[in-house]
Design a protein around this motif. Structure first.
Motif, short mmCIF file in Angstrom:
data_model
loop_
_atom_site.label_atom_id
_atom_site.label_comp_id
_atom_site.label_asym_id
_atom_site.label_seq_id
_atom_site.Cartn_x
_atom_site.Cartn_y
_atom_site.Cartn_z
N UNK A 120 -19.72 -44.44 -45.79
CA UNK A 120 -18.71 -43.77 -44.96
C UNK A 120 -17.89 -42.86 -45.85
N UNK A 121 -17.58 -41.68 -45.37
CA UNK A 121 -16.83 -40.71 -46.15
C UNK A 121 -15.69 -40.15 -45.29
N UNK A 122 -14.47 -40.16 -45.84
CA UNK A 122 -13.33 -39.54 -45.18
C UNK A 122 -13.32 -38.07 -45.53
N UNK A 123 -13.41 -37.22 -44.51
CA UNK A 123 -13.54 -35.78 -44.72
C UNK A 123 -12.39 -35.06 -44.03
N UNK A 124 -11.74 -34.16 -44.78
CA UNK A 124 -10.67 -33.34 -44.22
C UNK A 124 -11.28 -32.19 -43.43
N UNK A 125 -10.65 -31.83 -42.32
CA UNK A 125 -11.12 -30.69 -41.54
C UNK A 125 -10.59 -29.41 -42.18
N UNK A 126 -11.34 -28.95 -43.18
CA UNK A 126 -10.90 -27.82 -43.99
C UNK A 126 -10.83 -26.50 -43.25
N UNK A 127 -11.48 -26.41 -42.08
CA UNK A 127 -11.43 -25.15 -41.33
C UNK A 127 -10.03 -24.84 -40.83
#
Length: 657
Positions: free
Chosen positions: A323-330
């Motif tokens: 599992x990876x926590x990903x920031x919504x960089x858009x």
């Protein structure tokens, strides 16, 4: 000859002003026969473009053949003659890829008699030309075909003369330039005398059975290097091909039962494994002091995030839930939340080059993985993020995370990680390669270490395992690392090493199987060429009606091209040209374009085990380049390609319009 064989009359002869054409006798003959003579203006070969283009083709191919064989320049005429012979029996673009010889004669052309120009040949000596104890064959060198005469032409170097023969054994692996390594004793060839074919009996048999081929055609097309055997008929059950169905869910990126969001992960049958994976990720984030909780300043916006779930297939067949926590960089804005975002990764050609060195010099090859690599990068901007779903701190729900370290999804995250890693490598004495900024080298007294970095994957090659282990310890102290031991897989490519035989293979067979399955081509009928000669793709084949456009909108053309391109970039130079051709029609693909894509997939189906194999041969670097001279139907541009090999194994290639 032309008039006799075609029944047509020669009306015009276009030539330059060469003396052989304007000679009085020749001019008078043409005038008497009613043949009009057209002479080009001096210095303007373009006025006779077809002939001049063919002259260049003949010259270039003949030069290549002669140099490959190592024959002296005195054999230029034989090389040109052989080149013309082969061109007449090869597909012609102006003739829509038909074979000139077949069009001219109306008979099917065979290719089994074709041999490598300049190769070593063992020519049979007739019994009346030798005594009982003499050798039955002599070493010669193949220099051409008989044309209107039967048999092959050979250079008998011992007697300094050209001979013709049809009873021959060819060794196409050894050229004239390698003749010093050929043993003159031909006893072994004598023992193979059973392979010689009685050509007269074979010809008579075929003519009696078939009745369509004359003796000349048979004599010129029998393969004399192998025994004649009956054709084996296939016992395979013929089944109709399965066509691609557009209703397949080909756009799904998570085809292995992976949840799309946090709620799905909790409802999944493997929810306990996903929860454990999320906890491991959070432990890494908090342990690395990635953020601190604070109130959101006035005028600032907090970025959103999401959980991304993946099932990783290890080389031993086991599965790992990640599992990876990903920031919504858009949501980031340039100049406010970030400035520079570029970050290099190691080039594929560098990986293949190092693997070739590993095979030749028998180096150790180890692999490391950086745990949460992007978390090590230090941020230079003030960024805020909402608390992760499922891990909101009770009593502090109104607070946000002020990021102190970079996170996956941030536009500047790769750049910040690379800058930190690059600084560390310089501190411990490694030098960065100028042509590839993700390749680091450190030299010692009697050894060296090469480190390749592709985001968070590392390959380490070196001759001293103690030096490699010391580097691993230094990296582990600075970053959270996972030691994967001897390299088995990199970027989806399997590394198969056989130290006993000194080979190292780089394979994508598993990836290709997934691609075939994704596009429902895993049961397709294989083909032997990357792109069939009958495909003449152009923009004219793009959809013209609304019905055609609607049909092609349901076809995963771009997705298939992307999948093929990754295989081509990594380990499959054999499909580089084919993928380049079908990529030209990404904006408006038509049915013929899609058929060509499926043809490439069928070719991959028949060549699943094709891979790059590095051997311990040598570190000799060779390059080859070629162009097809205005091969694109629409733009008349040329497709240019090059290939570089290291010790005979391809390490770099391209095919560009």
């Amino acid at each position: 000859m032309v008039e006799t064989e075609t029944g047509l009359k020669v009306k015009c002869l276009r030539s330059d002003n060469g003396g052989e054409y304007i000679d009085g006798g020749f001019s008078e003959y043409c005038a008497a026969q009613g043949i009009r003579m057209e002479k080009t203006i001096p210095g303007t070969p373009q006025q006779n473009g077809v002939a001049e283009r063919m002259n260049r083709t003949l010259n270039e191919r003949a030069r290549s053949m002669r140099l490959h064989a190592g024959l002296p320049k005195t054999f230029w005429a034989d090389a040109v003659s052989t080149t013309a012979y082969l061109i007449n029996r090869g597909p012609s673009v102006p003739m829509e890829f038909r074979i000139p010889k077949e069009v001219w004669s109306g008979k099917e052309v065979k290719f089994s008699h074709l041999k490598v120009f300049g190769c070593v040949s063992y020519v049979h000596i007739d019994s009346d030309a030798r005594s009982k104890l003499d050798a039955k064959s002599k070493i010669c060198f193949f220099i051409g075909y008989g044309d209107e005469k039967f048999g092959y032409r050979f250079w008998d170097e011992q007697n300094r003369k050209i001979i013709r023969s049809r009873n021959v054994i060819f060794n196409e692996q050894v050229m004239y330039k390698d003749r010093s390594s050929v043993v003159s004793d031909v006893t072994e060839i004598d023992q193979k005398k059973s392979k010689f074919v009685n050509l007269d009996e074979l010809t008579e048999s075929i003519v009696q059975k078939g009745g369509e081929e004359d003796k000349e055609n048979v004599n010129s097309q029998v393969d004399l290097s192998t025994p004649v055997v009956e054709v084996r008929r296939s016992s395979r059950n013929i089944r109709p091909p399965q066509r691609y169905s557009p209703v397949l869910n080909y756009l799904l990126l998570t085809g292995g039962g992976e949840p799309e969001c946090y709620d799905e992960a909790l409802q999944d049958e493997n929810s306990s494994k996903w929860e454990l994976a999320m906890k491991d990720e959070m432990d890494s984030l908090l342990g690395n002091q990635t953020w601190e909780l604070t109130e959101l300043p006035v005028g600032k916006k907090a970025l959103h995030n999401k959980w991304v779930y993946r099932i990783k297939n290890e080389h031993d067949g086991s599965k790992r839930y990640k599992a990876r926590l990903v920031v919504k960089g858009f949501q980031q804005k340039e100049g406010i939340d970030y400035t520079e975002i570029f970050s290099p990764v190691v080039k594929m050609s560098t990986i293949r080059l190092v693997l070739g060195m590993v095979a030749v010099e028998n180096l150790h090859l180890e692999q490391l993985d950086v745990k949460t690599a992007f978390l090590h990068g230090d941020l230079e901007e003030d960024l805020y993020m909402i608390q992760p779903e499922g891990f909101i701190v009770q009593g502090q729900e109104n607070l946000v995370c002020k990021l102190r370290k970079s996170l996956y999804g941030l536009k500047q995250a790769p750049r910040q990680w690379y800058k930190k890693f690059d600084n560390f490598m310089h501190r411990i004495g490694f030098k960065r390669c100028e042509v590839d900024h993700c390749c680091y080298v450190k030299s010692f007294d009697n050894s060296y270490i090469i480190l390749l970095l592709y985001v968070d994957d590392m390959l380490i090659a070196g001759s001293d395992i103690e030096k490699i282990n010391n580097l691993k310890k230094q990296l582990s102290k600075q970053f959270a690392m996972k030691d994967l031991g001897a390299a088995k897989q990199i970027l989806g490519m399997r590394i198969i090493r056989d130290k006993a035989n000194g080979t190292l293979k780089l394979s994508q067979s598993e990836y290709v199987k997934k691609v075939l399955s994704r596009f429902n081509m895993n049961e397709a009928k294989p083909v032997s060429t990357p792109l069939g000669s009958h495909f003449k793709l152009s923009k004219e084949q793009s959809p013209k009606t609304e019905e055609e456009r609607d049909h092609m909108s349901k076809v995963p053309y771009a997705s298939a091209i992307g999948s093929l391109m990754y295989a081509m970039v990594c380990t499959r130079p054999d499909i580089a040209h084919a993928v380049g051709v079908v990529s030209r029609f990404m904006s408006k693909p038509g049915k013929q374009h899609w058929e060509a894509v499926k043809w490439i997939l069928r070719y991959l189906k028949g060549s699943l085990d094709t891979c790059l194999c590095f051997t311990g041969a040598s570190l000799k670097l060779q390059g080859y380049v070629d162009a097809d001279f205005a091969g694109d139907i629409d733009s008349r541009k040329s497709t240019t390609g090059f290939v570089f090999t290291l010790g005979g194994t391809t390490i770099s290639w391209t095919s560009n319009l």
